[in-house]
Design an enzyme around this catalytic site. Structure first.
Site, PDB file in Angstrom:
ATOM      1  N   CYS A 121       0.834  -1.207   0.000  1.00  0.00           N
ATOM      2  CA  CYS A 121       0.000   0.000   0.000  1.00  0.00           C
ATOM      3  C   CYS A 121       0.868   1.256   0.000  1.00  0.00           C
ATOM      4  O   CYS A 121       2.098   1.188   0.055  1.00  0.00           O
ATOM      5  CB  CYS A 121      -0.902  -0.006   1.219  1.00  0.00           C
ATOM      6  SG  CYS A 121       0.011   0.019   2.773  1.00  0.00           S
ATOM      7  N   HIS A 152       5.363   6.149  -2.852  1.00  0.00           N
ATOM      8  CA  HIS A 152       6.649   6.720  -3.263  1.00  0.00           C
ATOM      9  C   HIS A 152       6.456   8.161  -3.711  1.00  0.00           C
ATOM     10  O   HIS A 152       7.189   9.057  -3.316  1.00  0.00           O
ATOM     11  CB  HIS A 152       7.251   5.946  -4.453  1.00  0.00           C
ATOM     12  CG  HIS A 152       7.408   4.476  -4.220  1.00  0.00           C
ATOM     13  ND1 HIS A 152       7.161   3.547  -5.197  1.00  0.00           N
ATOM     14  CD2 HIS A 152       7.765   3.770  -3.124  1.00  0.00           C
ATOM     15  CE1 HIS A 152       7.382   2.333  -4.717  1.00  0.00           C
ATOM     16  NE2 HIS A 152       7.744   2.438  -3.465  1.00  0.00           N
ATOM     17  N   ALA A 212       3.314   1.570   2.769  1.00  0.00           N
ATOM     18  CA  ALA A 212       4.503   0.732   2.566  1.00  0.00           C
ATOM     19  C   ALA A 212       5.497   1.443   1.645  1.00  0.00           C
ATOM     20  O   ALA A 212       6.713   1.352   1.839  1.00  0.00           O
ATOM     21  CB  ALA A 212       4.118  -0.622   1.979  1.00  0.00           C
ATOM     22  N   ARG A 245      13.304  -4.221   5.864  1.00  0.00           N
ATOM     23  CA  ARG A 245      13.787  -3.920   4.509  1.00  0.00           C
ATOM     24  C   ARG A 245      15.307  -3.855   4.431  1.00  0.00           C
ATOM     25  O   ARG A 245      15.856  -3.504   3.402  1.00  0.00           O
ATOM     26  CB  ARG A 245      13.128  -2.672   3.919  1.00  0.00           C
ATOM     27  CG  ARG A 245      12.637  -2.960   2.487  1.00  0.00           C
ATOM     28  CD  ARG A 245      11.904  -1.819   1.870  1.00  0.00           C
ATOM     29  NE  ARG A 245      12.736  -0.989   1.035  1.00  0.00           N
ATOM     30  CZ  ARG A 245      12.984  -1.205  -0.245  1.00  0.00           C
ATOM     31  NH1 ARG A 245      12.462  -2.229  -0.859  1.00  0.00           N
ATOM     32  NH2 ARG A 245      13.740  -0.381  -0.937  1.00  0.00           N
TER      33      ARG A 245
END
Lengths: 480, 486
Positions: B63, B196, B66, B97
Site C-alpha cells: 500500500c 513513493h 509501505a 527492509r
C-alpha cells in the site's frame, strides 16, 4: 545530564551514555503518548493464523490489500512457509462508497480460483472505521451468486485499534464457532475433547499437544490445527491447503464432550462463549511450559476425561526432571528479563521459577490487568519471584532502560529483542513470535515435558557458549 | 517429453489464454490486459499497468504507507518516523527492509526502531491530533539529538479527518526541527507506488533546498533510489568515489535529513530505482536545472556501460579515472564469470519483483550465461515497461501485478530453472522444487549492487541452483529400487 542541559549540544557519546542512565529511565517511563518498539501486532494477523488451522480454509482480508501483504510477510518470515491469503483490495472509492462491491467481486474470484472449502473473512482497520456491515455484505454476496448459498463463510470484526493479534485470534475463533458450528444437540456429545491452542506460532507445540492427549487415549480434535499449514512437508508439490481441522469437526464442535483451552488471554471471549453460552464442560490451563505447568495440564485432562496418565508419560516426565536437575546449576540464580505475549510469559515464568532462575523484568505490551494479577500470583508463590517487576502496556524501549539500569544475565523474547540484548551485552534466547533471524526454532515444542527439555537445553547451553566465547584463556577448559 | 524439453522456457499467447481461462469473465478481461508475450518485432508489446488489483485474487502488492514509510522515508536515519495510527503498520514494516545504516542507536540512527501512536478506540472516536502533539514533544525529549520527524499517516488517520499538517507545522515551530506530514494512508492509490510519489512530494515541499552546503564542488553527485539493502549503496558509492566523483547524498539508504535538505546543490542526480524517486529528480531538473541519469549497477556489462555514461557528463579527468576503475575491476569480474558461468550457462530465470529489479538484473544474469524468460512488476507504470520490453528476448512472458495463481501456472508450464521474487512467493515455489532467490531482500545476503555485489550475486544464484537439498524431495521408496541402490 541535568534537566537544563540541552542534549543536542552534547557530544554523541555523552548522549549515548545518558540513554543508559537512571535519569533517562524515569523520563522514558513517564512518556504517555509515544510507543517505541511495542511488542504486539494487530488483530487481523491473529485472525489469519486462526483461520489457517481449518482444512481448505482461505483467509480473506476485507480491507486494503497492503494489510494482507504485511500479515503474510510477517508469518512467512517466522514460519518460512507459504501463507495463502486474499484481500478484496479496497481503495479510495471504497472509503467513500463502502467495501460491498469489493467483497462481492472478491468472494467470487477467490471462490473460483482458489477452490476453498470455506472462506474466513476478517476486517482491517479501514473497513472498521467506515463501518462496513459484514453480515449484510456476505448475505448480499451469496444472493449475487459470488458463492453458493450454502458455502461456509466465517466472519469476524478485527479492528486493529482494539487489542492486539491475540484479540484477533480470539475473535476469529469465536466467529468460526458462531458462523460454522452446528447448534448443540442437547445432551448428546460426540465423545471428543476439543483442544484449543490459542495464538501459538509453533507447529511443534501443536503437534506436541496432539501427541500428549492422544497418548492418554482421549479421542480429540485440535481446533484450529494450523500445524500442517505452519509446517508442510517438502515433496516437490505445493498444496495451498495442506491440512488442518476438517470442516466436519469444526461443524461438530459444539457437540464436544469438552473443551480445553491451552492459553488464557488469547481466548478470553471464546472461553466465555463455549463455557457460559454453550454450557460445555470447559477448562483453561496455563500454557504448559515447564514441568509444573505440564503436570497441571495432564491433571486437567485426567479430571475432565477420567483417563489415567500413562506410564510412558511418567517416564517422559522423569526424563524432563532429569534434564532439569542435570542443568540446574547453570540456570539457578541467574537473572532473566522476558517479553512477549501474556500466555507465553505466564508459562515461562513458571518454568524459570522451578529451575531456580530469577525473573527480574517481565514486559508485556498486550497484557491486561488480569494478566498482571495472575503472573504476580505465580511470582509470589516462589522465593525466586519476589523481586520481579511486571510491566504491562510497556514496550521494548522501556525494557532497554530496565536492562541498562538493573542488569540481568539473559533476555528471553522474540527476534525484536536483539537490539536491546546487544546494547545490554547479554544473550537473547529466542522464544515467541516472530523469530525471523534463526531457523527451525518453531518446529521444536516448548510445551510439555519435551518442551521443558528443549528450554533447559537452549538456556543452559547458551550460557555455556557465552562462557566459552568470552572467558580468558586461563579459564578456557574442556568441561563446563 | 522431448517436445516439452524444447518448449521449456518458451511462452506463447496460447499459454497465457489457457491460464486466464480459469477466471470468471470480468476478472479474465481485466487480467488479460496485464499480461503479454513478447513476439518478434515487439508486435504485442503493450501492457496495462498501474491500475487497480482485482479483488479476491492473491496479489503481492502493498500500500501507499509501505511505499512512503517502508521504502522512501524509513531509511533516513537521523529522523524519527512515526507510524501514526494503529500499531500494525509500524509493526509489520519494522526492520524488515534491510536498510543498513551507520550510527549510534537512539542518537543518530533510528532506522531499527518502530515509533507509533498505537491508536486505541478512543483515538478513532476523538481524533489523534492532540496525541500527535504530545508524541512529538516526547520524541524530542527522549531523543534530543533527533534531526527531524516524519508523520506517516495510516488508513484511519485519513478516514477520521485528522489534520496532521497543522499539527506538524505547529510542533515543528515549537520544537525547532522539521516535522514532515506524509499523507500515505494505505487505501490511497493502488499499490506502494503512490506512496513513493507522496513521499517524494513531501521531501520536495518540506525538506529540499532548506539548507545550503558551504562547500559545493564540481564533481558533486547524488545517489538516488538506493536504499542500501544489505549494503548496496556502500558498494555503489565505492565505484563513484573511485571515479573521482563526490557522492554528497544518498537517497535514502544510510542517509540523513541534511542530505535531503541540500540535494539541490549537486551537479548530477544518479538514479538507480527510477520508479520510487523519478518524481523528485524531475522536480530538481525543472527547478534547479540538475540533470539526472538512470544507471544500472547490476553485473559487469551494465556497470561498465553505466560508468561510461556517468563519466560522459564530466571532464576528461573523470573519464580517465572511470576507465581505470573498469580496468581495475574487469579481471575480478572475469574471474567470477569464469568460475560460475560454466555452472549457470543456459539456465532459465523467471522474475517478479518491484521497483527496478525486474529489468535491471537481466544483464547480470546474462553475464552469467543465464536467460530471463519471464518478468514483471508489482507496481510499475507504463514507463517502466517501455524500458523493459527492449531488454527481453522473444517468447518471454511479461506480467503486471501477477496473481499467485497465474505465476504458479506460468512456472508449471515454462519450467524455469530459477525463480527470483519475494518472500510471499518464495516458499510456494520452493515447495514445488524450484530454486529460488528473494530479490527484494537478497535473501538476507548482499550487497548485489556494483562490483562488490556481483560476485555475491553469482555465488548466491549458484547456491540456489546447485543445492543438493533439491534432490532430497522424493523419498527413495517412491523411486525405482534399482535407481536408488545403484
Amino acid at each position: 545530564m541535568s534537566e537544563n542541559t540541552c542534549a543536542c549540544t552534547q557530544p554523541k557519546e555523552e548522549v549515548a551514555e545518558w540513554l543508559n542512565s537512571v535519569e533517562y529511565k524515569e523520563k522514558n517511563f513517564s512518556r504517555k503518548a509515544l510507543a517505541i518498539n511495542p511488542s504486539k501486532a494487530c488483530q487481523p494477523l491473529g485472525a489469519l493464523l486462526c483461520a489457517l488451522g481449518i482444512d481448505g480454509c482461505l483467509p480473506f482480508v476485507h480491507g486494503s490489500q497492503g494489510c494482507a501483504a504485511y500479515f503474510r510477510n510477517t508469518l512467512n518470515r517466522h514460519l518460512r512457509e507459504p501463507v495463502p491469503t486474499v484481500s478484496d483490495s479496497m481503495t479510495e472509492d471504497s472509503a467513500v462508497f463502502g467495501g460491498q462491491a469489493n467483497l462481492i467481486e472478491g468472494l467470487k474470484n477467490a471462490y473460483q480460483i482458489y477452490k476453498p472449502q470455506m472462506i474466513a473473512v476478517f476486517t482491517s482497520c479501514m473497513a472498521e472505521v467506515i463501518g462496513d456491515d459484514l453480515n449484510a455484505f456476505i448475505t448480499n454476496a451469496r444472493n449475487a451468486g459470488s458463492v453458493p448459498q450454502d458455502f461456509p463463510i466465517a466472519y469476524a470484526q478485527t479492528p486493529s485499534f482494539v487489542g492486539s493479534h491475540i484479540t484477533g485470534w480470539d475473535n476469529m475463533f469465536k466467529a468460526l464457532l458462531q458462523s460454522l458450528a452446528d447448534p448443540r444437540h442437547g445432551r448428546w456429545t460426540n465423545g471428543r475433547l476439543y483442544v484449543v491452542p490459542g495464538f501459538d506460532a509453533y507447529p511443534g507445540n501443536l503437534r506436541e499437544y496432539k501427541r500428549l492427549v492422544s497418548s492418554m487415549g482421549i479421542p480429540m480434535t485440535m481446533l484450529p490445527d494450523a500445524s500442517e499449514a505452519m509446517d508442510s512437508p517438502h515433496t516437490g508439490e505445493y498444496q495451498i491447503y495442506p491440512g488442518g481441522t476438517p470442516m466436519s469437526e469444526l461443524a461438530d464442535a459444539l457437540n464436544a464432550s469438552g473443551f480445553i483451552f491451552m492459553q488464557r488471554y488469547s481466548t478470553v471471549g471464546s472461553f466465555k462463549f463455549v463455557k457460559n453460552v454453550q454450557k460445555i464442560n470447559t477448562e483453561v490451563v496455563t500454557m504448559p511450559i515447564g514441568i509444573g505447568n505440564t503436570d497441571k495440564f495432564l491433571m486437567a485432562l485426567h479430571e475432565m476425561t477420567g483417563k489415567p496418565i500413562p506410564a510412558e508419560l511418567e517416564k517422559e516426565r522423569g526424563r524432563a526432571v532429569d534434564s532439569a536437575t542435570d542443568a540446574h546449576q547453570y540456570i539457578h540464580g541467574k537473572r532473566f528479563a522476558m517479553f512477549g505475549d501474556p500466555d507465553l510469559l505466564l508459562g515461562l515464568t513458571g518454568f524459570l521459577l522451578e529451575m531456580g532462575g530469577i525473573p527480574a523484568h517481565i514486559v508485556c505490551t498486550n497484557g491486561s490487568e488480569q494478566f498482571r494479577k495472575d503472573i504476580q500470583a505465580v511470582l509470589d508463590a516462589s522465593p525466586f519471584g519476589k523481586d520481579c517487576g511486571v510491566h504491562i502496556g510497556r514496550d521494548l524501549w522501556h525494557l532497554r532502560s530496565l536492562l541498562m539500569t538493573e542488569p540481568v544475565d539473559m533476555l528471553i523474547g522474540d527476534s525484536h529483542g536483539k537490539f536491546d540484548a546487544k546494547d545490554a551485552n547479554i544473550p537473547l534466547v529466542r522464544i515467541g513470535f516472530p523469530i525471523m533471524d534463526r531457523v527451525n526454532l518453531h518446529r521444536s515444542p516448548i510445551v510439555g515435558y519435551q518442551g521443558a527439555i528443549n528450554l533447559v537445553t537452549m538456556i543452559a547451553n547458551t550460557f555455556m557458549d557465552q562462557t566459552d566465547r568470552t572467558c580468558p584463556d586461563r579459564l578456557f577448559e574442556l568441561m563446563r | 517429453m522431448a517436445e516439452q524439453q524444447d518448449q521449456k522456457g518458451c511462452a506463447t499467447r496460447e499459454m497465457v489464454d489457457e491460464v486466464l481461462a480459469a477466471y470468471p469473465d470480468k476478472a479474465q478481461k481485466m487480467r488479460a490486459k496485464h499480461i503479454t508475450v513478447k513476439e518478434e518485432g515487439c508486435a504485442s508489446c503493450s501492457i496495462r499497468s498501474n491500475s487497480k488489483t482485482v479483488p479476491g485474487l492473491m496479489t503481492a502488492r502493498g500500500c501507499a504507507y509501505a511505499g512512503a514509510k517502508g521504502v522512501v522515508f524509513g531509511p533516513v536515519k537521523d529522523m524519527v518516523h512515526i507510524s501514526h495510527g494503529p500499531v500494525g503498520c509500524g509493526y509489520y514494516s519494522w526492520g524488515n527492509r534491510r536498510n543498513l545504516a551507520e550510527g549510534t542507536l537512539g542518537v543518530d540512527n533510528f532506522v531499527p526502531f518502530q515509533f507509533t501512536s498505537d491508536f486505541s478506540e478512543g483515538d478513532i472516536v476523538y481524533g489523534g491530533d492532540k496525541k500527535l502533539e504530545q508524541l512529538c514533544r516526547e520524541v524530542k525529549e527522549l531523543f534530543p539529538t533527533v534531526k527531524g520527524i516524519s508523520v506517516m499517516s495510516e488508513c484511519p488517520v485519513g478516514l477520521i479527518g485528522d489534520d496532521i499538517e497543522s499539527v506538524s507545522k505547529r510542533m515543528s515551530k515549537e520544537l525547532g526541527i522539521p516535522i514532515v506530514p506524509v499523507r500515505c494512508e494505505g487505501f490511497r492509490g493502488i499499490s506502494q507506488s503512490l506512496g513513493h510519489h507522496i513521499a517524494n512530494d513531501a521531501v520536495r515541499d518540506h525538506l529540499l533546498a532548506k539548507k545550503e552546503r558551504p562547500d559545493p564542488g564540481p564533481y558533486d553527485v547524488s545517489l538516488i533510489g538506493d536504499y542500501n539493502i544489505g549494503g548496496d549503496a556502500w558498494a555503489s558509492i565505492k565505484i563513484l568515489e573511485e571515479m573521482g566523483l563526490k557522492v554528497r547524498n544518498t537517497w535514502t539508504g544510510d542517509s540523513t535529513i541534511e542530505m535531503l535538505q541540500t540535494a539541490h546543490q549537486v551537479k548530477l542526480n544518479l538514479i538507480h530505482c527510477y520508479r520510487s524517486m523519478n518524481y523528485i529528480c524531475k522536480h530538481m531538473e525543472e527547478e534547479y536545472g540538475i540533470p539526472w541519469l538512470e544507471f544500472n549497477f547490476f553485473g559487469p556489462t551494465k556497470i561498465k556501460e553505466s560508468i561510461r555514461k556517468i563519466a560522459a557528463f564530466f571532464d576528461e579527468t573523470i573519464q580517465e579515472k572511470a576507465e581505470a576503475v573498469i580496468a581495475k575491476y574487469d579481471p575480478l569480474m572475469q574471474a567470477t564469470i569464469e568460475k560460475y558461468r560454466p555452472r549457470l550457462e543456459g539456465k532459465k530465470v523467471m522474475l517478479y519483483v518491484g521497483g527496478l529489479r525486474p529489468r535491471h538484473v537481466i544483464g547480470a544474469y546474462e553475464d552469467l550465461g543465464m536467460e530471463v524468460v519471464g518478468t514483471g512488476y508489482e507496481f510499475a507504470h507504463k514507463d517502466d515497461y517501455d524500458r523493459t520490453f527492449p531488454m527481453m528476448g522473444d517468447n518471454t512472458v511479461i506480467y503486471d501485478d501477477v496473481t499467485a495463481y497465474e505465476f504458479e501456472e506460468f512456472v508449471n508450464r515454462m519450467r524455469p530453472d530459477l525463480i527470483g521474487s519475494g518472500i510471499k512467493e518464495k516458499y510456494v515455489f520452493e515447495k514445488m522444487g524450484y530454486p529460488f532467490r528473494q530479490m527484494h531482500s537478497w535473501d538476507y545476503s548482499g550487497p548485489y549492487h556494483a562490483y562488490d555485489g556481483f560476485p555475491i550475486f553469482a555465488r548466491d544464484m549458484d547456491i540456489a541452483l546447485s543445492s543438493p537439498t533439491w534432490g532430497l524431495a522424493k523419498a527413495p521408496w517412491q523411486k525405482d529400487a534399482k535407481e536408488v541402490r545403484k
